[in-house]
Design an enzyme around this catalytic site. Structure first.
Site, mmCIF file in Angstrom:
data_model
loop_
_atom_site.group_PDB
_atom_site.id
_atom_site.type_symbol
_atom_site.label_atom_id
_atom_site.label_comp_id
_atom_site.label_asym_id
_atom_site.label_seq_id
_atom_site.Cartn_x
_atom_site.Cartn_y
_atom_site.Cartn_z
ATOM 1 N N TRP A 164 46.484 105.724 87.990
ATOM 2 C CA TRP A 164 45.502 106.780 88.217
ATOM 3 C C TRP A 164 44.097 106.225 88.362
ATOM 4 C CZ3 TRP A 164 47.431 110.563 90.491
ATOM 5 C CH2 TRP A 164 48.689 111.080 90.139
ATOM 6 N N LYS B 117 49.533 118.929 82.518
ATOM 7 C CA LYS B 117 50.179 117.952 81.648
ATOM 8 C C LYS B 117 50.243 118.508 80.233
ATOM 9 C CE LYS B 117 49.980 115.369 85.275
ATOM 10 N NZ LYS B 117 49.143 114.235 85.588
ATOM 11 N N ASP C 297 38.816 110.526 83.053
ATOM 12 C CA ASP C 297 39.979 111.288 83.508
ATOM 13 C C ASP C 297 40.899 111.443 82.297
ATOM 14 O OD1 ASP C 297 42.329 112.280 84.520
ATOM 15 O OD2 ASP C 297 42.615 110.703 86.028
HETATM 16 C C1 LIG Z 1 48.557 113.840 86.879
HETATM 17 C C2 LIG Z 1 47.345 113.018 86.842
HETATM 18 C C3 LIG Z 1 46.408 113.034 87.891
HETATM 19 C C4 LIG Z 1 46.624 113.847 89.165
HETATM 20 O O1 LIG Z 1 46.558 115.197 88.910
HETATM 21 P P1 LIG Z 1 46.754 116.272 90.080
HETATM 22 O O2 LIG Z 1 46.507 117.569 89.391
HETATM 23 O O3 LIG Z 1 48.161 116.133 90.578
HETATM 24 O O4 LIG Z 1 45.775 115.995 91.138
HETATM 25 C C5 LIG Z 1 45.281 112.262 87.761
HETATM 26 N N1 LIG Z 1 45.056 111.524 86.668
HETATM 27 C C6 LIG Z 1 45.939 111.467 85.651
HETATM 28 C C7 LIG Z 1 45.637 110.616 84.462
HETATM 29 C C8 LIG Z 1 47.112 112.221 85.701
HETATM 30 O O5 LIG Z 1 47.978 112.167 84.683
#
Ligand SMILES: *Cc1c(COP(=O)(O)O)cnc(C)c1O
Length: 369
Positions: free
Chosen positions: A109, A203, A179
């Site tokens: 990511w 998540k 993030d």
């Molecule tokens: C799932 C995830 C993303 C991407 O998220 P989307 O909603 O699919 O764009 C980005 N960063 C992390 C750490 C993730 O777990």
């Protein structure tokens, strides 16, 4: 019998969209036809209605209380997932600034975030875990951030590799952008150390469709008026996330999750304790059979959310997955880019599910090791 079994629900170890608390799903079911006191479904009411405005206000207030968000920060509910944040962050905070954005690359990511930043301006990678196949993390004290940087971008939990920072970066002079998609609301966070936190909900914080951004108000001034209006953070802050029609249902659902964390769990400290204890069940199983299970993460940076490991070969991994399925444990296949097994054990994964998986790990290793 546990509530988990009452509906024929399996133990869903999906990395996202992922398991949600049964009590929250039940409440959504009960209220779906008609929100109490409103006379319509949440799916049917205007985002400019009094009823939705109250839901929005309460969700923001509850999030502030749960996370201890200090004054001087705005909470935004956006669409486009965390992927769009990979672009919105550099568009607002880097483009035309003449500064450099610094990135810590810890896994899939973090790498994807950098790809978008490079399109917007000057970037610099301060640390990259590639040499260790993204199984390690730096200590914050070893990350030398320039006070002149546009921002420092980090990924608090690498969902695919299963590695997690266990502390907040402190005292960084440049705004820290994190993030937190896959560990948001899993533990207490010192929000005051960050300039911007973002997390897609699917998540650990709700259904797909909404992404939370917590932004320090001084950063709202950055970003050129010439940018598309939707992509400017300040438009969303000024319009209290109703610049355009927000994902009303997903916000409502996240509001219920936040209330569940406050009322049923007792806050993020309690949640973190439960998460650590669940994760320990799986890591203990890995450590008891070191010749059989190979954990991906270096021990000190193991994720409390995504537990990643391999078995001696792919044939055994396949057999393990099918035995797990028989035991009611689903979605354990590792991400296609790393293979092996990944058990995502977010807040709402019942302890019983983790116990079931841990005991399968023990018996499987005893039989095949
Ligand atoms: C799932 C995830 C993303 C991407 O998220 P989307 O909603 O699919 O764009 C980005 N960063 C992390 C750490 C993730 O777990």
């Amino acid at each position: 019998m546990s509530a988990t079994k009452d509906y024929g629900r399996l133990f869903n170890f999906s990395a996202g969209p992922a398991v949600m608390p049964v009590s929250v799903l039940e409440r959504m079911r009960d209220e779906l036809l008609c929100l109490p006191g409103v006379g319509s479904s949440i799916l049917e009411i205007s985002h400019r209605s009094k009823a939705f405005d109250a839901i929005l206000d309460r969700t923001i207030d509850d999030l502030k209380q749960l996370l201890g968000i200090p004054a001087g920060y705005s909470v935004l509910f956006l669409q486009g997932g965390s992927r769009l944040q990979f672009s919105m962050v550099p568009m607002n905070l880097l483009r035309d600034s003449g500064r450099t954005a610094q990135y810590v690359i810890t896994g899939t990511w973090g790498k994807s975030a950098l790809v978008e930043a490079v399109k917007e301006g000057k970037t610099e990678v301060l640390w990259d875990g590639k040499g260790g196949n993204y199984s390690q993390l730096p200590r914050w004290s070893d990350v030398k951030v320039s006070p002149e940087a546009a921002y420092l971008h980090v990924t608090s939990n690498e969902t695919i590799q299963g590695i997690q920072f266990h502390d907040d970066p402190t005292g960084v002079a440049a705004p820290v952008v994190s993030d937190m998609s896959s560990d948001f609301l899993s533990r207490p966070v010192d929000v005051s150390q960050y300039g911007l936190i973002y997390a897609c909900a699917q998540k650990n914080a709700g259904p797909a469709g909404v992404t939370v951004v917590i932004i320090r108000d001084d950063l709202l001034a950055r970003g050129a008026e010439s940018m598309p209006g939707y992509l400017l953070y300040r438009n969303h802050a000024e319009g209290k996330s109703c610049y355009n029609t927000p994902p009303t249902f997903a916000i409502y659902a996240m509001g219920l999750i936040v209330r569940w964390l406050l009322d049923d769990i007792g806050g993020l400290g309690k949640m973190a304790e439960a998460n650590r204890s669940k994760a320990a069940l799986l890591y203990d199983a890995i450590d008891r059979f070191p010749a059989f299970y190979q954990g991906h993460a270096e021990k000190s940076v193991r994720s409390m959310m995504n537990v990643t490991f391999r078995l001696p070969n792919e044939e055994l991994e396949g057999a393990f997955l099918s035995e797990a399925k028989k035991a009611g444990c689903t979605d354990l296949k590792g991400h296609r880019s790393v293979g092996g097994i990944r058990a995502s054990i977010y807040n709402a994964m019942p302890r019983e599910g983790v116990e079931t998986l841990a005991s399968l790990m023990t018996s499987f290793a005893e039989r095949h090791g």
